[in-house]
Motif scaffolding. Structure first.
Motif, PDB file in Angstrom:
ATOM      1  N   ILE A 171      41.882  44.697  21.782  1.00 29.10           N
ATOM      2  CA  ILE A 171      41.064  43.781  22.571  1.00 29.10           C
ATOM      3  C   ILE A 171      40.556  42.669  21.667  1.00 29.10           C
ATOM      4  CG2 ILE A 171      40.363  45.522  24.250  1.00 29.10           C
ATOM      5  CD1 ILE A 171      37.715  45.772  22.773  1.00 29.10           C
ATOM      6  N   VAL A 172      40.234  41.556  22.286  1.00 24.43           N
ATOM      7  CA  VAL A 172      39.699  40.412  21.536  1.00 24.43           C
ATOM      8  C   VAL A 172      38.385  39.977  22.172  1.00 24.43           C
ATOM      9  CG1 VAL A 172      41.954  39.582  20.776  1.00 24.43           C
ATOM     10  CG2 VAL A 172      41.010  38.780  22.959  1.00 24.43           C
ATOM     11  N   CYS A 173      37.509  39.438  21.340  1.00 30.45           N
ATOM     12  CA  CYS A 173      36.254  38.868  21.844  1.00 30.45           C
ATOM     13  C   CYS A 173      36.489  37.380  22.048  1.00 30.45           C
ATOM     14  CB  CYS A 173      35.113  39.100  20.856  1.00 30.45           C
ATOM     15  SG  CYS A 173      33.533  38.447  21.432  1.00 30.45           S
ATOM     16  N   ILE A 174      36.414  36.952  23.294  1.00 26.58           N
ATOM     17  CA  ILE A 174      36.724  35.558  23.621  1.00 26.58           C
ATOM     18  C   ILE A 174      35.668  34.606  23.078  1.00 26.58           C
ATOM     19  CG2 ILE A 174      36.925  33.942  25.555  1.00 26.58           C
ATOM     20  CD1 ILE A 174      38.334  36.104  27.086  1.00 26.58           C
ATOM     21  N   ASN A 175      34.422  34.994  23.138  1.00 27.18           N
ATOM     22  CA  ASN A 175      33.326  34.142  22.659  1.00 27.18           C
ATOM     23  C   ASN A 175      32.646  34.788  21.458  1.00 27.18           C
ATOM     24  OD1 ASN A 175      32.388  36.233  24.216  1.00 27.18           O
ATOM     25  ND2 ASN A 175      30.740  35.069  25.171  1.00 27.18           N
ATOM     26  N   ASP A 176      33.417  34.967  20.370  1.00 29.32           N
ATOM     27  CA  ASP A 176      32.890  35.684  19.210  1.00 29.32           C
ATOM     28  C   ASP A 176      31.787  34.927  18.476  1.00 29.32           C
ATOM     29  OD1 ASP A 176      34.506  33.717  18.323  1.00 29.32           O
ATOM     30  OD2 ASP A 176      35.820  34.976  17.112  1.00 29.32           O
ATOM     31  N   THR A 177      31.592  33.646  18.816  1.00 30.63           N
ATOM     32  CA  THR A 177      30.482  32.893  18.209  1.00 30.63           C
ATOM     33  C   THR A 177      29.151  33.190  18.888  1.00 30.63           C
ATOM     34  OG1 THR A 177      30.944  30.998  19.641  1.00 30.63           O
ATOM     35  CG2 THR A 177      32.009  31.021  17.468  1.00 30.63           C
ATOM     36  N   THR A 187      25.917  35.010  19.736  1.00 34.24           N
ATOM     37  CA  THR A 187      25.076  35.930  18.963  1.00 34.24           C
ATOM     38  C   THR A 187      24.481  37.042  19.808  1.00 34.24           C
ATOM     39  OG1 THR A 187      23.177  34.443  19.261  1.00 34.24           O
ATOM     40  CG2 THR A 187      24.515  34.156  17.258  1.00 34.24           C
ATOM     41  N   ASP A 188      24.349  36.798  21.106  1.00 35.81           N
ATOM     42  CA  ASP A 188      23.790  37.799  22.002  1.00 35.81           C
ATOM     43  C   ASP A 188      24.888  38.776  22.430  1.00 35.81           C
ATOM     44  OD1 ASP A 188      22.501  39.305  23.893  1.00 35.81           O
ATOM     45  OD2 ASP A 188      21.681  37.591  25.006  1.00 35.81           O
ATOM     46  N   GLU A 189      24.764  40.039  22.036  1.00 40.35           N
ATOM     47  CA  GLU A 189      25.770  41.043  22.351  1.00 40.35           C
ATOM     48  C   GLU A 189      25.945  41.224  23.856  1.00 40.35           C
ATOM     49  OE1 GLU A 189      27.919  42.844  20.642  1.00 40.35           O
ATOM     50  OE2 GLU A 189      27.389  41.859  18.752  1.00 40.35           O
ATOM     51  N   MET A 190      24.864  41.021  24.591  1.00 37.71           N
ATOM     52  CA  MET A 190      24.933  41.191  26.041  1.00 37.71           C
ATOM     53  C   MET A 190      25.893  40.195  26.682  1.00 37.71           C
ATOM     54  SD  MET A 190      22.896  43.654  27.026  1.00 37.71           S
ATOM     55  CE  MET A 190      22.503  43.247  28.716  1.00 37.71           C
ATOM     56  N   LYS A 191      26.032  39.017  26.090  1.00 35.35           N
ATOM     57  CA  LYS A 191      26.831  37.954  26.696  1.00 35.35           C
ATOM     58  C   LYS A 191      28.239  37.856  26.122  1.00 35.35           C
ATOM     59  CE  LYS A 191      22.837  35.128  27.974  1.00 35.35           C
ATOM     60  NZ  LYS A 191      22.179  33.812  27.880  1.00 35.35           N
ATOM     61  N   LYS A 192      28.573  38.712  25.182  1.00 40.60           N
ATOM     62  CA  LYS A 192      29.915  38.673  24.625  1.00 40.60           C
ATOM     63  C   LYS A 192      30.931  39.177  25.654  1.00 40.60           C
ATOM     64  CE  LYS A 192      29.183  38.743  19.649  1.00 40.60           C
ATOM     65  NZ  LYS A 192      29.548  39.387  18.372  1.00 40.60           N
ATOM     66  N   LEU A 193      32.104  38.550  25.651  1.00 42.38           N
ATOM     67  CA  LEU A 193      33.144  38.860  26.626  1.00 42.38           C
ATOM     68  C   LEU A 193      34.396  39.343  25.897  1.00 42.38           C
ATOM     69  CD1 LEU A 193      33.939  38.755  29.642  1.00 42.38           C
ATOM     70  CD2 LEU A 193      34.774  36.434  29.240  1.00 42.38           C
ATOM     71  N   TYR A 194      34.826  40.544  26.236  1.00 43.89           N
ATOM     72  CA  TYR A 194      35.993  41.151  25.592  1.00 43.89           C
ATOM     73  C   TYR A 194      37.159  41.165  26.584  1.00 43.89           C
ATOM     74  CZ  TYR A 194      32.477  42.732  22.252  1.00 43.89           C
ATOM     75  OH  TYR A 194      31.459  42.775  21.321  1.00 43.89           O
ATOM     76  N   ALA A 195      38.376  41.060  26.036  1.00 43.65           N
ATOM     77  CA  ALA A 195      39.552  40.983  26.910  1.00 43.65           C
ATOM     78  C   ALA A 195      40.706  41.810  26.384  1.00 43.65           C
ATOM     79  CB  ALA A 195      39.985  39.531  27.068  1.00 43.65           C
ATOM     80  N   MET A 196      41.416  42.446  27.319  1.00 43.78           N
ATOM     81  CA  MET A 196      42.662  43.166  27.018  1.00 43.78           C
ATOM     82  C   MET A 196      43.787  42.456  27.767  1.00 43.78           C
ATOM     83  SD  MET A 196      43.946  46.867  28.399  1.00 43.78           S
ATOM     84  CE  MET A 196      42.793  47.907  27.537  1.00 43.78           C
ATOM     85  N   THR A 197      44.915  42.252  27.126  1.00 40.51           N
ATOM     86  CA  THR A 197      46.062  41.588  27.739  1.00 40.51           C
ATOM     87  C   THR A 197      47.175  42.605  27.960  1.00 40.51           C
ATOM     88  OG1 THR A 197      45.524  39.519  26.612  1.00 40.51           O
ATOM     89  CG2 THR A 197      47.752  39.746  27.490  1.00 40.51           C
ATOM     90  N   ILE A 198      47.680  42.657  29.204  1.00 43.50           N
ATOM     91  CA  ILE A 198      48.767  43.574  29.572  1.00 43.50           C
ATOM     92  C   ILE A 198      49.921  42.718  30.086  1.00 43.50           C
ATOM     93  CG2 ILE A 198      49.416  45.601  30.920  1.00 43.50           C
ATOM     94  CD1 ILE A 198      46.310  45.913  31.413  1.00 43.50           C
ATOM     95  N   ARG A 199      51.011  42.700  29.383  1.00 34.71           N
ATOM     96  CA  ARG A 199      52.140  41.838  29.745  1.00 34.71           C
ATOM     97  C   ARG A 199      53.226  42.641  30.460  1.00 34.71           C
ATOM     98  NH1 ARG A 199      51.205  36.965  27.908  1.00 34.71           N
ATOM     99  NH2 ARG A 199      49.875  36.683  26.067  1.00 34.71           N
ATOM    100  N   TYR A 200      53.692  42.069  31.566  1.00 39.07           N
ATOM    101  CA  TYR A 200      54.810  42.617  32.335  1.00 39.07           C
ATOM    102  C   TYR A 200      55.932  41.578  32.347  1.00 39.07           C
ATOM    103  CZ  TYR A 200      51.316  45.947  34.071  1.00 39.07           C
ATOM    104  OH  TYR A 200      50.348  46.909  34.157  1.00 39.07           O
ATOM    105  N   PRO A 201      57.126  41.945  32.765  1.00 42.10           N
ATOM    106  CA  PRO A 201      58.234  40.970  32.782  1.00 42.10           C
ATOM    107  C   PRO A 201      57.953  39.738  33.644  1.00 42.10           C
ATOM    108  CG  PRO A 201      59.086  43.205  32.997  1.00 42.10           C
ATOM    109  CD  PRO A 201      57.590  43.315  33.074  1.00 42.10           C
ATOM    110  N   SER A 202      57.238  39.904  34.759  1.00 43.21           N
ATOM    111  CA  SER A 202      57.041  38.787  35.681  1.00 43.21           C
ATOM    112  C   SER A 202      55.615  38.248  35.738  1.00 43.21           C
ATOM    113  CB  SER A 202      57.453  39.216  37.098  1.00 43.21           C
ATOM    114  OG  SER A 202      56.655  40.310  37.537  1.00 43.21           O
ATOM    115  N   ARG A 203      54.674  38.921  35.051  1.00 44.52           N
ATOM    116  CA  ARG A 203      53.290  38.463  35.127  1.00 44.52           C
ATOM    117  C   ARG A 203      52.507  38.994  33.931  1.00 44.52           C
ATOM    118  NH1 ARG A 203      52.695  43.341  38.114  1.00 44.52           N
ATOM    119  NH2 ARG A 203      50.736  44.382  37.600  1.00 44.52           N
ATOM    120  N   THR A 204      51.281  38.513  33.797  1.00 40.88           N
ATOM    121  CA  THR A 204      50.366  39.003  32.767  1.00 40.88           C
ATOM    122  C   THR A 204      49.039  39.354  33.416  1.00 40.88           C
ATOM    123  OG1 THR A 204      51.393  37.561  31.109  1.00 40.88           O
ATOM    124  CG2 THR A 204      49.222  38.461  30.591  1.00 40.88           C
TER     125      THR A 204
END
Length: 466
Positions: free
Chosen positions: A244-250, A252-269
Motif C-alpha cells: 500500500i502507498v500513502c497518497i498524502n504522505d506530507t 502530518t495529521d494521521e487521521m487525515k492520511k489516505l492509504y491506497a492498494m492497487t489491484i490490476r486486472y487485464p481489463s481494469r484497475t
C-alpha cells in the motif's frame, strides 16, 4: 417643472449579460427559427431567462413573469409590446418542444470553443419534485428531497472537467428510472463530441457491467466507485499486509492520511482506499443509528414515574444500557468502515484516480445550485413540454454563468447566486418631464458587475478550427 422618479431596473445588468451570451452562442439565430409568427421568441426567451435570474429564490411562475414583464421599463428594455400570460406560456412550451435539439445545438457550440477534447466528463443524476399528476414523465420513485408522496422527474447532467466546468448535457426521464438505466441516455447524448481518451466519471449508483461495456463500445474510458462485494472484502482483510502507498504522505495529521492498494486486472484497475478519519465517521454513524433504535439521543433521557398518585417525569442516565449499545454497534460493524473503492479502465495511478473522482463534486454543486439556489423544484406544470421548458431555462442560466466563470478567472470562485445578485445591483434613475422621459442615469456599479460588463467575451471565447 421636472419630476424625478427613481426606478430600480434589476433587468438592466442581466439583459446586457443575456445579449452577450446569446451572441457568443449564436442563440438569436437558432431560437428565431423555432417560431415563424407572432411575438419574437428571442425577445420572449431573454425576458423569461432574465426574470428567472431576477428571482432565483422563487420557483418559476408564468403569472409572475407576465406581471413583471409588462412593466413599461421592462417592455422597453426587451423591445416588446404588452402581452398576456398565454403568450409566455406558449413561449415556454415552444422552448420545451425543442428540448433535445436545443441541447444538441448548445453542446456543439460549447465543444467548438474548447481547444482540445476534454480529458474527463462528469455525469450525475438527481430528482426534482413535480406537483400534479398530469405530466407523463412524472412518476413515484426515490426522492432525494424525501418527498415520496409526490411525483418525481429524474434529471441527468454532463459537465466538462476542469478547468472548464461547463455543462454540456441534460437528460430527462420518468421519476421511477434508476441512475443505472438513465446512465445510457446521458452517455449517448454526449459521446459523439468526445475523444477516445476521455474518461467518464460517475458514482456507484450507475455502476454495472452493462454500463462499463457501453462506455467501451463508444470508445471512451470510465472511472467510478464500486459497491462492496466478497472479492473486495477479501482484499480488505489483507489490506495492511499488502503493498500500500500513502497518497498524502506530507500530511502530518494521521487521521487525515489516505492509504491506497492497487489491484490490476487485464481489463481494469481497482483501487481500495483507507482513511482513519472516514473510519471514525462511519463508526459514529452506526452508533447514532443504534442509539436511535434504542430511543436514546444522548446520555440522558426521561422516564415517567407514578408518585403519590400523580405521573411525574424523572431525568435518568442511560448508563445501564450503554453496554447493550456497544454490543449492538459491534455487531453491526462490517470491517468495511474507513474503506472506499474506485475502478477504471484508464491508465491512472491511485493518486490520479482519487483526485479526478473528487473533482466530480463540480457537477454535484451544479445540481445543488439548480435545485436550491435557482429553486427549480417543485415544478408546477401540467405538461411535459412546459416542464422541459422550465428546466431548460434554468439550465441556460447556469450555462451562461459557467461560461462567464471560465472566461473571467476573477469570478471563478464566486457562487452563482452571488454573481446574479451583483448583476441585479444596477439602478437606473429615469428623469421625467412634462412630455415624458427626458433621460436616465445608471448607478450602483460594483467591482463584479463592472468586471463582467466590461469584459471582452468575443475575444476570449475563440472558436477552434474544425
Amino acid at each position: 417643472m421636472t419630476i424625478i422618479t427613481t426606478h430600480k431596473s434589476y433587468s438592466l445588468g442581466t439583459k446586457k449579460v443575456l445579449d452577450i451570451m446569446f451572441s457568443l452562442l449564436n442563440l438569436d439565430e437558432y431560437i428565431s427559427q423555432l417560431k415563424e409568427a407572432g411575438v419574437d421568441l428571442v425577445k420572449l426567451a431573454k425576458l423569461i431567462i432574465s426574470f428567472k435570474m431576477e428571482n432565483p429564490d422563487t420557483t418559476f411562475s408564468i403569472s409572475a413573469c407576465a406581471t413583471w414583464g409588462n412593466q413599461p421599463e421592462i417592455l422597453r428594455y426587451f423591445g416588446l409590446e404588452p402581452f398576456d400570460e398565454q403568450t409566455l406560456y406558449r413561449a415556454v412550451r415552444t422552448i420545451g418542444d425543442n428540448f433535445e435539439s436545443t441541447l444538441k445545438y448548445l453542446e456543439k457550440q460549447v465543444f467548438s470553443h474548447i481547444p482540445t477534447k476534454p480529458s474527463a466528463i462528469f455525469i450525475d443524476w438527481t430528482t426534482a419534485v413535480l406537483w400534479g399528476l398530469h405530466a407523463s414523465l412524472g412518476a413515484y420513485g426515490y426522492s432525494k428531497a424525501k418527498r415520496t408522496d409526490k411525483h418525481q422527474v429524474t434529471i441527468g447532467a454532463a459537465m466538462v472537467s476542469k478547468p472548464y466546468c461547463i455543462p454540456v448535457g441534460l437528460t430527462l426521464q420518468a421519476g421511477n428510472i434508476t441512475d443505472m438505466i438513465h446512465f445510457q441516455r446521458t452517455l449517448i447524448q454526449i459521446s459523439k463530441e468526445l475523444g477516445e481518451d476521455t474518461i467518464i466519471v460517475f458514482d456507484k449508483g450507475a455502476s454495472s457491467q452493462t454500463n462499463f461495456e457501453l462506455v467501451e463500445a463508444v470508445g471512451l474510458k470510465y472511472l467510478t466507485s464500486l459497491r462492496f462485494n466478497k472479492t473486495l472484502d477479501r482484499h480488505i482483510e489483507k489490506f495492511w499486509d499488502s503493498e500500500i502507498v500513502c497518497i498524502n504522505d506530507t500530511e502530518t495529521d494521521e487521521m487525515k492520511k489516505l492509504y491506497a492498494m492497487t489491484i490490476r486486472y487485464p481489463s481494469r484497475t481497482d483501487f481500495i482506499f483507507f482513511s482513519q478519519e472516514r473510519k471514525n465517521n462511519d463508526i459514529e454513524a452506526v452508533r447514532r443509528e443504534v442509539r436511535k433504535k434504542f430511543g436514546v439521543s444522548d446520555e440522558y433521557g426521561m422516564k415517567k414515574i407514578k408518585c403519590n398518585g400523580t405521573i411525574q417525569t424523572q431525568i435518568i442516565k442511560y448508563e445501564d444500557i450503554e453496554d447493550q449499545i456497544d454490543e449492538a454497534v459491534e455487531a453491526k460493524l462490517t470491517g468495511r468502515e474507513g474503506f472506499f473503492t474506485l475502478t477504471t479502465d484508464a491508465d491512472l495511478t491511485a493518486e490520479e484516480a482519487i483526485k479526478l473522482y473528487r473533482e466530480k463534486d463540480a457537477i454535484e454543486k451544479f445540481f445543488h445550485t439548480m435545485k436550491t439556489e435557482m429553486k427549480l423544484e417543485p415544478l408546477r406544470v401540467r405538461r411535459n413540454d412546459a416542464m422541459k421548458g422550465v428546466i431548460l431555462i434554468t439550465y441556460l442560466v447556469q450555462l451562461f454563468l459557467a461560461i462567464m466563470k471560465y472566461l473571467i478567472p476573477d469570478i471563478a470562485k464566486k457562487s452563482v447566486k452571488f454573481i446574479i445578485k451583483e448583476l441585479c445591483c444596477l439602478t437606473e434613475t429615469v428623469i421625467y418631464g412634462r412630455k415624458g422621459p427626458k433621460g436616465k442615469i445608471t448607478s450602483n456599479f460594483t467591482l463584479t458587475n463592472t468586471r463582467i460588463l466590461n469584459f471582452d467575451f468575443e475575444k476570449s471565447w475563440v472558436k477552434t478550427e474544425g
